[in-house]
Design an enzyme around this catalytic site. Structure first.
Site, short mmCIF file in Angstrom:
data_model
loop_
_atom_site.label_atom_id
_atom_site.label_comp_id
_atom_site.label_asym_id
_atom_site.label_seq_id
_atom_site.Cartn_x
_atom_site.Cartn_y
_atom_site.Cartn_z
N HIS A 189 1.38 -2.91 11.79
CA HIS A 189 0.20 -2.78 11.40
C HIS A 189 -0.70 -3.70 12.55
CE1 HIS A 189 2.22 -2.76 7.30
NE2 HIS A 189 1.46 -1.74 7.41
N CYS B 46 -3.16 9.38 11.39
CA CYS B 46 -1.91 9.87 11.81
C CYS B 46 -1.35 10.99 11.14
CB CYS B 46 -0.85 8.62 11.51
SG CYS B 46 0.94 9.02 12.04
N GLU C 163 -4.04 -3.68 9.27
CA GLU C 163 -4.28 -2.91 10.14
C GLU C 163 -5.79 -2.72 10.35
OE1 GLU C 163 -4.34 1.96 10.76
OE2 GLU C 163 -2.74 1.33 9.59
N CYS D 34 2.32 -0.19 15.98
CA CYS D 34 2.61 1.42 16.02
C CYS D 34 1.61 2.16 16.97
CB CYS D 34 2.13 2.12 14.60
SG CYS D 34 2.25 3.77 14.66
N SER E 35 6.89 3.96 5.15
CA SER E 35 7.49 2.79 5.32
C SER E 35 8.76 2.52 4.30
CB SER E 35 6.54 1.52 5.04
OG SER E 35 5.92 1.71 3.70
#
Length: 834
Positions: A73, A189, A125, A95, A261
């Site tokens: 994050h 994403c 994040e 990421c 995840s």
């Protein structure tokens, strides 16, 4: 019941990348930590912890010797900056898609443009993202939040990577009415969008949706919310152990999806668990297809002519006593001419009954009707009753069989409880008992839909009810291991299965059940729990033996020695196993006498420790490994007491001091201030180099800070303390040697090694030019200032000369006063001088 996993479930690219980074780091370094959980999945974090990867949630917990991995994050700008001051070994596993958002908001916020971030304000994040914004920003999560924003000439907008695409678009539409210019960054994403779309599609078809993943996972929670909008029965679980039969009761289609995840092995375990329990549950009594589906299957199976069925056709040929009839099927029929009469001819239409099939592939037809009235009447009254069926062949979607002369059809999923595990040929030719589901046809065309599986389930349910009614919690039963799974074993008691969880197999730490039992093994177990509603039985194996913790204090008394095999690391220590059911715990401070040591232990390492205490809550013996050896600090104080002199080798030279290896477990440090009684050296590298042999005095042994302080200057007496004895007290004259000529005067060295300065205005007035002096020249000067605190000495040649002249004048005047001739003049001159 069908269980379907959604497309694009499980680990995304960013998560796979982060886990690989951690795995690579663990192979290279045993002291690996993550700044925050590497991903939001408790099971993955727990698995990494068992391999020594510790989660550090606060920067002050990170030490220089650690390899710190930044979570997927990301972190804030300030956290990354401070982390760099804590350790030089940093691996950024943020990421790449999160990095993209950070870069996007930084660019959007240029020229004081306020930025709107769509996300969860408390999520790490989002906290990291907003730290990259140069000016004003707003964090919102809904259209309602967007409607409350103030008007601005320009806005920038970006989203947390796991946000819902539709919500983001709706917020953008609102924001367009709040400004003249909207700069949009597409930061959701692709993996998130794919998972949400696939889960939504499956949820619309499924009776039940199971979402697998950490409850602290934003993208998993979002999947749950999206599916909840279109499916009435949606459940969010972390592992298969949270599933209950009521969750999937009555469902024909169970959909399973997982957040980015969540590892796929957890998803497969959930699917396998649902199917396994469905086979043992009463809820699977009926087929997943409806009765309408059964009827369509029956009709489909009867499209082709079968023995006893009526067919219509046209005579195609007459060959002697045989008549060939075209019945519109893939094969032609043959009937004896005597049954049709002498007037029969090609082209005539006839209605016949299939008597069978000959070896040439022709249907054997007849006009004579078999008398099956009694059998058919009996069948019509046997719906939901038991009949014997002989299985003859495998056809599309099922099997054909006979109940006497009556056709029967068995759907694929009704042939047996575990039909998928068997070859269809195993059923051909067998006679089985089955329940009648449906019948159809008439006297000339008899057929029935039957289910051997329903008969088996009915018998099992009956036996299960009788079995459960005759047992109670605490009973010891003998059973056979039927199936082994990672999470436990199913024990067969004949008509009923019991579940043996892996935690109830051995008093030791839960391990793979296959290490303790094997399929087909007969063993005694104890009944732990009976659920009369679901028919489930929980059994235990370890409960038949004494809990080893009951005698642990007698077997391992305080101060005794215990041997253990280590199994994993915890935040504040290490876990090991002394014997099955008896764990040991080594606190970090009890591992070694040296707290800053890099000593660690790994799974399967054998350790020996001294018993300190007992943790009854967690059933652990608290042990000390360091107590098994002498305290090296006590040995050091004996061998190298404070005040003693040691000989060692220079190991390293730094800006602040010299590290010396003097043959002990810790190096000593000669600080710059302890090198000489004079001014501190500017560059220690001019005085020392690695490998030099030195003598030093032990000044202090600091066990708390794990330091040994050494001194070089302390080998000699303190010249400042001895100044009155050596003639260097302020006002005394001494001989000095010029050490350096500077623009401000002379640096000189005194006989006792101290360094002083003669300012240019304190030189001999008759020889005041600095060019007249050279390094190595000897001078006589008087000390005019001696500051022991600042270690500064000022000397003067000029004052020495003046003092010398005054002294000579006084001596001369004394001589004049003693002279009779100079009595009056001397007195007068003395008055003038005064």
């Amino acid at each position: 019941m069908r269980v379907t996993i959604a497309d694009y479930a499980g680990f995304c690219f960013g998560v796979e990348r982060a886990i690989q980074i951690v795995n690579d780091a663990v192979q290279k370094d045993q002291n690996v930590v993550t700044f925050g959980p590497i991903i939001h999945n408790p099971q993955v974090v727990k698995e990494l912890a068992s391999r020594g990867v510790v989660v550090k949630n606060h920067l002050d917990e990170i030490a220089p010797e650690m390899t710190a991995i930044v979570r997927t994050h990301g972190a804030t700008v300030g956290e990354m900056r401070e982390l760099a001051t804590k350790t030089q070994s940093i691996i950024d596993a943020t990421c790449p898609f999160v990095k993209k958002v950070q870069e996007a908001v930084s660019k959007l916020s240029e020229n004081d443009v306020p930025v709107v971030v769509v996300g969860e304000i408390d999520h790490p994040e989002v906290q990291g993202i907003v730290s990259y914004i140069k000016g004003k920003y707003f964090v919102i999560s809904s259209v309602e939040d967007a409607q409350k924003l103030p008007y601005s000439s320009t806005y920038g907008i970006a989203a947390q990577t796991t946000q819902n695409e539709d919500t983001y678009k709706n917020i953008i539409d609102v924001l367009k009415g709040k400004c003249d210019n909207l700069n949009i960054s597409r930061t959701i994403c692709n993996a998130t969008q794919s998972r949400q779309s696939a889960a939504l599609k499956l949820a619309k078809e499924a009776d039940v949706m199971i979402i697998v993943g950490g409850r602290n996972s934003a993208n998993t929670t979002r999947l749950y919310q999206i599916c909840k909008d279109v499916c009435k029965r949606v459940y969010h679980i972390e592992t298969e152990e949270e599933l209950t039969d009521s969750m999937t009761a009555g469902a024909k289609l169970v959909g399973v999806s997982a957040g980015a995840s969540t590892p796929m092995n957890l998803v497969y375990k959930v699917k396998e668990y649902i199917l396994e329990r469905a086979l043992m549950s009463n809820e699977n009594k009926r087929s997943e297809e409806s009765m309408e589906d059964f009827e369509s299957m029956l009709e489909e199976s009867l499209k082709q002519p079968t023995r006893g069925s009526t067919v219509k056709g046209v005579i195609a040929q007459i060959q002697g006593n045989e008549v060939i009839v075209n019945v519109g099927s893939k094969t032609e029929g043959v009937v004896d001419k005597s049954e049709l009469g002498a007037d029969v001819k090609v082209g005539d239409s006839v209605e016949l009954v299939v008597a069978g099939f000959n070896t040439g592939g022709y249907m054997q037809l007849t006009r004579r009707m078999a008398d099956g009235a009694s059998e058919w009447n009996s069948l019509r009254d046997s719906v939901d009753k038991v009949v014997k069926v002989k299985i003859e062949s495998k056809v599309d979607k099922g099997y054909r069989g006979k109940i006497g002369d009556i056709d029967a059809f068995i759907p694929d999923n009704h042939i047996d409880l575990k039909s998928r595990m068997k070859d269809p040929s195993e059923y051909i030719g067998k006679t089985v008992q089955a329940k009648v589901l449906k019948f159809g046809g008439n006297g000339r065309h008899k057929s029935a839909l039957v289910s051997p599986k329903d008969f088996i389930l009915e018998q099992e349910n009956k036996s299960r009810g009788e079995f459960i009614g005759n047992i109670k919690v605490g009973d010891v039963m003998n059973g056979t291991i039927k199936t082994l799974k990672e999470y436990g074993a199913f024990v067969s008691f004949g008509a009923v299965d019991g579940f043996l969880h892996k935690s109830n197999i051995s008093w030791g730490r839960p391990r793979n059940p296959a290490k303790f039992v094997e399929e087909g093994q007969s063993l005694d177990v104890i009944i732990l729990e009976i659920n009369n509603e679901t028919g489930k039985i929980e059994v235990g194996l370890k409960q038949l033996s004494e809990d080893p913790w009951a005698t642990v204090q007698a077997k391992y008394p305080i101060d005794s020695t215990v041997n253990a095999v280590m199994v994993g690391r915890r935040r504040n220590g290490f876990i090991g196993e002394a014997e099955p059911g008896v764990d040991v715990f080594v606190p970090l401070e009890e591992l070694t006498w040296l707290r800053n040591s890099r000593i660690s232990v790994n799974p399967k390492d054998k350790v020996e420790g001294r018993v300190l205490d007992y943790d009854n809550e967690h059933k652990r013996i608290i042990i000390s490994v360091k107590m098994m050896t002498e305290n090296p600090w006590q040995t050091l104080r004996t061998e190298c007491a404070e005040g003693s002199t040691i000989t060692g080798t220079v190991k390293n030279v730094t800006d602040f001091g010299v590290f010396v290896d003097f043959g002990q477990f810790v190096d000593g440090l000669i600080r710059k201030s302890d090198v000489t009684w004079g001014a501190e050296p500017t560059d220690l590298n001019t005085l020392f180099k690695a490998g030099d042999e030195v003598q030093a005095k032990v000044l202090k042994i600091d066990e708390e800070r794990e330091r040994v302080s050494l001194g070089l200057k302390q080998l000699a007496a303190n010249p400042w303390r001895d100044m009155p004895k050596s003639g260097t007290k302020g006002g005394n004259t001494t001989e000095v040697t010029i050490a350096a000529v500077t623009k401000n005067g002379l640096d000189v060295t005194l006989p006792n090694g101290l360094v002083g300065q003669i300012p240019s205005n304190e030189l001999d007035p008759a020889n005041a030019s600095l060019d007249s002096y050279n390094v190595g020249d000897k001078l006589t000067a008087i000390i005019i200032k001696a500051d022991q605190k600042d270690r500064t000495l000022l000397l003067s040649v000029r004052k020495m000369i003046v003092d010398s002249e005054r002294k000579e004048t006084k001596e001369y005047m004394k001589k004049l006063e003693k002279s009779d001739e100079g009595q009056g003049f001397g007195a007068i001159f003395k008055d003038i001088l005064k």
